[in-house]
Every structure is written in structure tokens, then in C-alpha cells.
Design an enzyme around this catalytic site. Structure first.
Site, PDB file in Angstrom:
ATOM      1  CE  LYS A 117      48.596  53.183  43.134  1.00  0.00           C
ATOM      2  NZ  LYS A 117      48.014  53.004  41.785  1.00  0.00           N
ATOM      3  CG  ASP A 175      44.510  53.451  41.537  1.00  0.00           C
ATOM      4  OD1 ASP A 175      43.670  52.663  41.061  1.00  0.00           O
ATOM      5  OD2 ASP A 175      45.574  53.726  40.952  1.00  0.00           O
ATOM      6  CD  GLU A 181      43.319  56.589  39.374  1.00  0.00           C
ATOM      7  OE1 GLU A 181      43.794  55.919  38.422  1.00  0.00           O
ATOM      8  OE2 GLU A 181      44.018  57.309  40.115  1.00  0.00           O
ATOM      9  CG  ASP A 221      44.332  53.880  35.359  1.00  0.00           C
ATOM     10  OD1 ASP A 221      44.798  54.009  34.206  1.00  0.00           O
ATOM     11  OD2 ASP A 221      45.063  53.815  36.360  1.00  0.00           O
ATOM     12  CE  LYS A 252      47.927  55.601  35.312  1.00  0.00           C
ATOM     13  NZ  LYS A 252      47.918  54.349  36.114  1.00  0.00           N
TER      14      LYS A 252
END
Length: 363
Positions: free
Chosen positions: A162, A191, A219, A244, A268
Site C-alpha cells: 500500500k 496499490d 493499482e 480498481d 471486487k
């Protein structure tokens, strides 16, 4: 075979360590659990965690939608009239994708059990095991490097890092610290959770490329609504860029794909409103020759089991981000998917293979 009962529960499980991204910090995994019972005794399970910074859904909104909208509308409906059932689920209420996902996965659990198949087999049956990455929360470079080393020691060879919380220079320090600690043999995914602007993203990614950092993909580097910015990053970098938060629905995916705004798509269930719409996104991406990841929010093993079954069923889903249950201090269910280090297997159960719920985590 009709829907006889729909029961709704609230649950909470502490995390072993706080989960931090550019958008939020989570210390307790809160979720709404759905139990659908059919008139022949088949039981299906679903869940919906609140992720208001991404989906806009809260515990209260999810609970209200399930109790006041979906429950009275769906009880008594024949569960094998699938297209009618899913059309009603997805059109009876605008938005509220998390609540839709909880109902959707419970219905798929019931339907695949009735078909005497696992959900993976029912949806396509492509893989019988998959490998997940493990997420390194955004912290100081040193703490992230220590965490990354621990996850590698636990058997994970792919790390999702992250970034995007503060400055891009700090993010570069984080990436270097992690790679110095774990070595170049470990695959790193980044991400940014919308944390960069297009020009600084391009500058930083080009620097990563020049330094030879082993970055597999990145991402959502820019804001979800900024498709032109996303395309700018994609067009001006070599590392694959994954959309995303920019993609909730098949319509969103079509726009991204037609623009060439991203190289990959992260699907997702909580964004898509469940498996029914997620299948459309995957099939559409496949037409464009685009590979997908399936990821999750901070969910229990109910939602991750459903997502993993879906992900394993499609040939163009090649990336898997299903570490959330491993972050929790307890397991909400009995049964479901099984972890052995980074590998996930599905067992021989029908549907989702969920045998029951551990009531100690219900509120």
C-alpha cells in the site's frame, strides 16, 4: 425451490494488526451476515462489510437495505429462476452494492448446492487452487520492511504494498526499503488507492522502471473518476496499470476498456454487487484480451470464499488478493476455503462449503 427465510446478523472480528491504506485505517472487521434458507432446507451464506470510503455503504445502510428492501421482495421467489431473481436483486435498489453482493453470493451458494456442485464448478470450474498475495499496510518504510519480511517468512512470495498516503518520495522510500529487505525474487504489487496525481504517478513509475525495481503491477494510481488521468499513466509507463475503484459495473469496465485507460481490472464483489455482475465484467475484459484480479475489502471468510470460488472459475482471472481472513484474530465460519501459506483450496463441499457460523463473533 423457493426462498423461505432471510436472516440478517451483525458480526465483528478484531484484526491482528491495524490495516492502513491511503483511504482508511481498520482495526476491527465489521460486517453484516446474510443467511438465506430455502423451502427444501438448503442454506446459503453471504456478507457485506461496510467500506464507505469506496462503496459509500455503512453498517446502517447495508442492514436497512437487506431488512427493509431485499428481504420482503425476495421471500417466496423461486430460486432457480436465476435471471429473474438476479434482475430483481440488482434493479430493486440503486447503488447499495455491498448489500446486493451479500444477497447475490448467498443465492449463488443455494443454487450451486441444488446443482450438486461447488460454486467454482457451477460457474466454470477452471482452477482447483489459487495463490493469494499478502498486503503490506502503509506505515513507515522500516515498519513496512519488517512486516514484508515476516509475510515472506510465512510463505508468501507476492506482496501487495500500500502506498499513496502522503508524498510520492516517501512511497519510493517504502518500496526500496521493502525490496532491500525481501530481495528481488519476491514479486511486489503496488496499490496507491487513488493517492497520486497523473503527472507525479508517471514520474515515479518511470523512476521505478529506471531503477529496475521488481514491480509487477500498480493499482489505481489516480482518482477513480479521472479516466483520462488513468489513461495518461497507462500510456506513459511500462509497468501494467490496473483499474480498481474506477470499475464497479460492467458499464464502467466497458468505458475503461474502450478508452484503453488501464491494462488490467480489479474485480471486487462489493463493488460489483456480487457474482452476477462480476461475471459480466470478467467476460467483457476477456473479449478485450484483458486479464483481471479479484480482490476484496476487509471481509471474513464468507465473502472471501465466494470471491475465491468466482475467481477460480474464470480463465482470464490470473491475480488473487484474498488475504483478509488471515488478518483477522478469529474465523467467523466453519468450512469454506482452506489456506496453506499462500495457497487456497476449495475442498469437496457443495456451494461455498460453509458448514456454519461461529456465534462468538455475532453482536
Amino acid at each position: 425451490m423457493k426462498i423461505q427465510h432471510i436472516e440478517i446478523y451483525q458480526a465483528a472480528i478484531p484484526l491482528k494488526k491495524a490495516f492502513k491504506t491511503a483511504l482508511r485505517t481498520v482495526t476491527v472487521a465489521e460486517t453484516i451476515v446474510v443467511k438465506v434458507t430455502c423451502d427444501n432446507g438448503i442454506v446459503g451464506w453471504g456478507e457485506a462489510p461496510p467500506t464507505h470510503v469506496i462503496t459509500g455503504d455503512t453498517l446502517a445502510s447495508i442492514h436497512y437495505a437487506l431488512k427493509e428492501i431485499f428481504k420482503p421482495a425476495l421471500i417466496g421467489m423461486p430460486i432457480l429462476d436465476r435471471e429473474l431473481l438476479f434482475e430483481k436483486t440488482h434493479t430493486i435498489l440503486v447503488g447499495n452494492t455491498s448489500a446486493k453482493a451479500a444477497i447475490d453470493m448467498a443465492l449463488y451458494d443455494c443454487i450451486s448446492q441444488q446443482a450438486n456442485m461447488s460454486l467454482t464448478q457451477f460457474l466454470g470450474g477452471y482452477e482447483d487452487s489459487i495463490e493469494t498475495d499478502y498486503t503490506v499496510s502503509v506505515n513507515s518504510p522500516e515498519e513496512m520492511a519488517v512486516d514484508a519480511e515476516g509475510y515472506v517468512s510465512d510463505g508468501f512470495s507476492v506482496l501487495k504494498v500500500k502506498v499513496g498516503k502522503d508524498t510520492i518520495e516517501k512511497d519510493m522510500e517504502r518500496i526500496r526499503a521493502i525490496q532491500d529487505r525481501v530481495g528481488s525474487a519476491i514479486t511486489i504489487r503496488l496499490d496507491a488507492n487513488q493517492g497520486w496525481n497523473p503527472k507525479e504517478a508517471v514520474r515515479a513509475i518511470q523512476q521505478m522502471e529506471d531503477l529496475g525495481l521488481n514491480i509487477e503491477l500498480i493499482e489505481q494510481p489516480v482518482k477513480a473518476y479521472d479516466l483520462k488521468g488513468l489513461k495518461y499513466v497507462t500510456d506513459n509507463t511500462q509497468i501494467p496499470i490496473m483499474a480498481d475503484e474506477s470499475v464497479f459495473s460492467a458499464r464502467d469496465a466497458r468505458e475503461v476498456l474502450e478508452m484503453g485507460a488501464a491494462d488490467m481490472i480489479n474485480i471486487k464483489l462489493m463493488k460489483a454487487g456480487g457474482i452476477h455482475e462480476a461475471c459480466k465484467i470478467a467476460k467483457l475484459a476477456d473479449i478485450y484480451g484483458v486479464t483481471c484480479m479479484v480482490g476484496s475489502m476487509i471481509e471474513s471468510k464468507i465473502g472471501i470464499t465466494a470471491a475465491a470460488h468466482f475467481a477460480a472459475s474464470q480463465p482470464n482471472i490470473n491475480y488473487f488478493d484474498f488475504d483478509a481472513p488471515l488478518m483477522l484474530a478469529g474465523d467467523l465460519i466453519k468450512g469454506g476455503i482452506t489456506y496453506k501459506e499462500s495457497m487456497i483450496t476449495f475442498g469437496s463441499g457443495k456451494g461455498l462449503g460453509i458448514e456454519g457460523i461461529n456465534e462468538e463473533y455475532l453482536l
